[in-house]
Design an enzyme around this catalytic site. Structure first.
Site, short mmCIF file in Angstrom:
data_model
loop_
_atom_site.label_atom_id
_atom_site.label_comp_id
_atom_site.label_asym_id
_atom_site.label_seq_id
_atom_site.Cartn_x
_atom_site.Cartn_y
_atom_site.Cartn_z
N HIS A 181 0.85 -1.20 0.00
CA HIS A 181 0.00 0.00 0.00
C HIS A 181 0.88 1.25 0.00
O HIS A 181 1.46 1.61 1.02
CB HIS A 181 -0.91 -0.03 1.23
CG HIS A 181 -1.92 1.08 1.28
ND1 HIS A 181 -3.28 0.85 1.43
CD2 HIS A 181 -1.79 2.43 1.20
CE1 HIS A 181 -3.92 2.01 1.45
NE2 HIS A 181 -3.04 2.99 1.31
N HIS A 206 1.46 5.35 -2.17
CA HIS A 206 0.88 6.39 -3.04
C HIS A 206 2.05 7.08 -3.72
O HIS A 206 2.34 8.24 -3.41
CB HIS A 206 0.08 7.41 -2.22
CG HIS A 206 -1.16 6.87 -1.57
ND1 HIS A 206 -2.41 7.03 -2.13
CD2 HIS A 206 -1.35 6.16 -0.44
CE1 HIS A 206 -3.33 6.45 -1.34
NE2 HIS A 206 -2.70 5.91 -0.32
N LYS A 215 1.79 10.71 -5.22
CA LYS A 215 1.84 11.94 -4.40
C LYS A 215 3.18 12.10 -3.69
O LYS A 215 3.44 13.12 -3.06
CB LYS A 215 0.72 11.89 -3.35
CG LYS A 215 -0.66 12.09 -3.95
CD LYS A 215 -1.67 12.57 -2.90
CE LYS A 215 -2.26 11.42 -2.12
NZ LYS A 215 -3.21 10.62 -2.92
N HIS A 218 -9.59 1.48 0.98
CA HIS A 218 -9.18 2.24 2.17
C HIS A 218 -10.36 2.10 3.13
O HIS A 218 -11.48 2.49 2.79
CB HIS A 218 -8.98 3.72 1.85
CG HIS A 218 -7.63 4.05 1.28
ND1 HIS A 218 -7.24 3.70 0.02
CD2 HIS A 218 -6.57 4.72 1.83
CE1 HIS A 218 -6.01 4.14 -0.20
NE2 HIS A 218 -5.57 4.76 0.89
N GLU A 260 -10.48 4.41 8.16
CA GLU A 260 -9.27 5.18 8.54
C GLU A 260 -9.70 6.30 9.48
O GLU A 260 -9.71 7.47 9.12
CB GLU A 260 -8.58 5.73 7.29
CG GLU A 260 -7.22 6.35 7.61
CD GLU A 260 -6.47 6.85 6.38
OE1 GLU A 260 -7.01 6.76 5.27
OE2 GLU A 260 -5.35 7.35 6.55
N ASP A 296 2.24 3.32 2.98
CA ASP A 296 1.25 4.37 2.74
C ASP A 296 1.96 5.62 2.21
O ASP A 296 2.85 5.53 1.38
CB ASP A 296 0.42 4.64 3.99
CG ASP A 296 -0.98 5.17 3.68
OD1 ASP A 296 -1.30 5.28 2.48
OD2 ASP A 296 -1.72 5.48 4.61
N ASN A 297 1.61 6.79 2.74
CA ASN A 297 2.11 8.03 2.15
C ASN A 297 3.53 8.35 2.58
O ASN A 297 3.93 8.04 3.69
CB ASN A 297 1.19 9.18 2.54
CG ASN A 297 -0.21 8.96 2.05
OD1 ASN A 297 -0.95 8.18 2.63
ND2 ASN A 297 -0.57 9.60 0.97
ZN LIG Z 1 -3.45 5.02 1.45
#
Ligand SMILES: [Zn+2]
Length: 447
Positions: A84, A86, A89, A234, A237, A334-335
């Protein structure tokens, strides 16, 4: 630093390998006994094609004519898989910071960063930067969510597809169409599902709590069925104990006798449900065959944030409960350096360390190692599962640390990354300089 031969077969001795990274039948056949840390001491024979030819317990291998490399009891891991991310971004923090550190602050900043669509050059450069980081840290498979709201799919998907081609053999890449589940309800849902199928991707609805959530889950399954897509939600969250997206998804999958792949990311609210209810949900998630990916680094940044108080609840999925119930549990990045999380370097060793700290996975480090390797790799499904076994590619990360404590205490120490039996060059095994991105709009540090 030890040197890995450029050609021919070789042997790696005195390797300390986490239990979760060795194929269970191999461990059983060899009668391996774990160390206190949950690792095995092994010898690996690697053939001239870069595959693992044989595995032996330390002290139990026959003599060899091959070049021998001594690991000196250093940790040797399989290359890892990030379920997972991104990467579209990634590295936008400098021009789109989160002004209040909340989830909504992150959404607003990310939206503002896209008011003028990213240029192809910008999207490509930042995604490639993320891949260079991941490769240097020892990742070999990545699923990435790509923002896919109406009008936002390009140039990202095309740029991603080019990178997927040019990075084949180093990192296997899988796209996932990310957008609010409500946006799937009209004709655009068909459009985005068709685009996802065209690129060999995954449908990635972001499910928010509310009265429409059940219909949105049904719609996502309908689209996935029609276009033959894996699904990656998602999910929950938030820190609202009544948020029950995970439960809705599990019940829908069971009702449909769903055979396709389903992953649910985050699943934070489950940690706040009463114990008996959480147990019931975990059992249904296991029955539905849903994989759960915990994303602690972003969640501790965003969740439980109140301007005037110190956070108590931080939003980690209940990883022990889920795993004990038989759910496949992965840890993901994740991010990374964006409005949702201003830190991170696409380094699954850091992700593992932080999850171990926050979730007390440090009572069984070795067995949990599959949460950054074999489990996510299987859920991504692009490559043969990366557990050490004869016949598998020698895809390895060789550390200097000889225990989890040594490895996790010095993340910046050099690692040797072995791809199909050969070491990456020092340049490739070093994360890129941030200044590489200075030419892109808004990313140079302020004067
Ligand atoms: Zn995410």
């Amino acid at each position: 630093m030890m040197s890995i031969p450029d050609s021919g077969p070789w042997r790696l001795t005195d390797a300390t390998v986490p239990i979760g990274m060795v194929a269970p039948p191999v461990a059983a056949k060899l009668g391996l006994k774990p160390t206190q840390d949950g690792c095995y001491r092994l010898i690996l024979d690697i053939d001239g094609d870069g595959d693992i030819e044989a595995i032996w317990p330390t002290g139990g291998a026959p003599e060899t004519q091959s070049t021998t490399v001594r690991a000196g009891n250093a940790h040797v891991w399989t290359r890892m898989a990030d379920l997972h991310t991104h990467i579209d971004k990634s590295q936008t923090w400098a021009r789109a910071p989160n002004r209040d550190g909340t989830f909504n602050g992150a959404k607003e900043a990310a939206k503002a960063d896209r008011t003028a669509p990213w240029s192809r050059e910008d999207a490509t450069a930042r995604m490639e930067f993320a891949l260079k980081c991941a490769l240097a840290h020892g990742t070999r498979s990545i699923r990435t969510h790509l923002d896919s709201q109406k009008g936002r799919t390009q140039p990202t998907w095309e740029a991603f597809a080019d990178l997927r081609d040019s990075w084949a053999g180093r990192i296997a890449l899988q796209p996932c169409a990310s957008l609010g589940a409500a946006k799937l309800m009209d004709g655009y849902g068909e459009e985005v599902a068709a685009l996802t199928a065209q690129y060999g991707g995954v449908l990635g609805p972001v499910l928010y709590p509310g009265p429409e959530a059940a219909a949105q889950v049904r719609r996502a399954f309908d689209l996935a069925e029609r276009h033959d897509l894996p699904i990656d939600f998602h999910t929950d969250e938030n820190l609202d104990p009544d948020s029950s997206g995970l439960s809705l998804i599990a019940e829908e999958a069971i009702r449909r006798r769903w055979q396709g792949s389903i992953v649910c990311g985050h699943c934070c609210s489950l940690s706040l449900k009463p114990a008996d209810e959480a147990q019931r949900v975990a059992d249904r998630v296991a029955e539905a065959g849903i994989g759960v990916v915990a994303l602690p680094m972003t969640n501790i940044y965003l969740l439980g944030r109140e301007a005037t108080s110190t956070p108590v609840y931080r939003g980690l999925a209940p990883i022990h409960l889920l795993r004990a119930a038989g759910v496949a549990v992965a840890f993901g990045s994740d991010n990374c350096r964006d409005a949702f999380h201003p830190y991170g370097d696409h380094d699954l060793v850091e992700v593992f360390r932080e999850t171990a700290r926050i979730g007390h996975a440090d009572m069984s480090w070795g067995p949990w190692a599959d949460a950054v390797a074999a489990v996510p790799d299987r859920l991504i499904g692009l490559q043969e599962t990366n557990s050490l076994k004869p016949g598998a590619a020698a895809d390895l990360v060789i550390f200097r640390g000889r225990s989890f404590s040594e490895v996790f205490s010095r993340l910046g120490a050099p690692r040797i990354i072995v791809v199909k039996g050969r070491a990456l060059s020092e340049a490739e095994a070093t994360p890129p300089a941030f200044s590489e991105l200075d030419g892109l709009s808004g990313l140079a540090p302020a004067e």
